[in-house]
Design a protein around this motif. Structure first.
Motif, PDB file in Angstrom:
ATOM      1  N   SER A  48       0.828  -1.213   0.000  1.00 43.10           N
ATOM      2  CA  SER A  48       0.000   0.000   0.000  1.00 43.10           C
ATOM      3  C   SER A  48       0.861   1.261   0.000  1.00 43.10           C
ATOM      4  O   SER A  48       0.522   2.240  -0.668  1.00 43.10           O
ATOM      5  N   LEU A  52       0.722   4.020  -2.935  1.00 38.85           N
ATOM      6  CA  LEU A  52       0.386   5.388  -2.553  1.00 38.85           C
ATOM      7  C   LEU A  52       1.446   6.366  -3.042  1.00 38.85           C
ATOM      8  O   LEU A  52       1.129   7.422  -3.591  1.00 38.85           O
ATOM      9  N   ASN A  53       2.710   6.008  -2.891  1.00 47.58           N
ATOM     10  CA  ASN A  53       3.782   6.895  -3.338  1.00 47.58           C
ATOM     11  C   ASN A  53       3.948   6.896  -4.850  1.00 47.58           C
ATOM     12  O   ASN A  53       4.560   7.804  -5.402  1.00 47.58           O
ATOM     13  N   SER A  56      -0.054   8.777  -6.293  1.00 52.93           N
ATOM     14  CA  SER A  56      -0.764   9.891  -5.662  1.00 52.93           C
ATOM     15  C   SER A  56      -0.049  11.218  -5.898  1.00 52.93           C
ATOM     16  O   SER A  56       1.169  11.308  -5.843  1.00 52.93           O
TER      17      SER A  56
END
Length: 103
Positions: A48, A52-53, A56
């Motif tokens: 995750s 996310l990095n 996003s």
């Protein structure tokens, strides 16, 4: 409250949780279910954080050169490349995609 008070409270809470971890009986930690759950949680958390990095930007989703770098690194991992080579391949893929005009 000041920001520093919240930072110190957070640090104290993290330290307190770490101390509580030492108080857990060793017999509980040797149970196979605990080992399996902790391994799966670690993998899920890492996956995750990577996603996310990767996709996003501010409060939205962006598909840019980072996605291509992640795909290139994943292919290198599937081909059993050493970790340093995986990092270099991912960086080279991101640089190449940005050179071609991807953001």
């Amino acid at each position: 409250m000041s920001l520093w008070v919240w930072i110190l409270l957070g640090a104290a809470a993290a330290y307190g949780l770490k101390i509580l971890g030492y108080l857990v009986p060793a017999s509980w930690l040797k149970h196979p279910l605990v080992g399996r759950i902790s391994g799966l949680l670690t993998i899920g958390l890492l996956a995750s954080l990577v996603m996310l990095n990767t996709v996003s930007v501010d409060q939205g989703i962006a598909l840019d050169a980072r996605v291509g770098a992640l795909v290139a690194a994943a292919v290198a991992l599937l081909l059993r490349a050493p970790f340093l080579l995986v990092v270099i391949i991912g960086a080279a893929a991101a640089a190449g995609l940005r050179l071609l005009g991807f953001p």
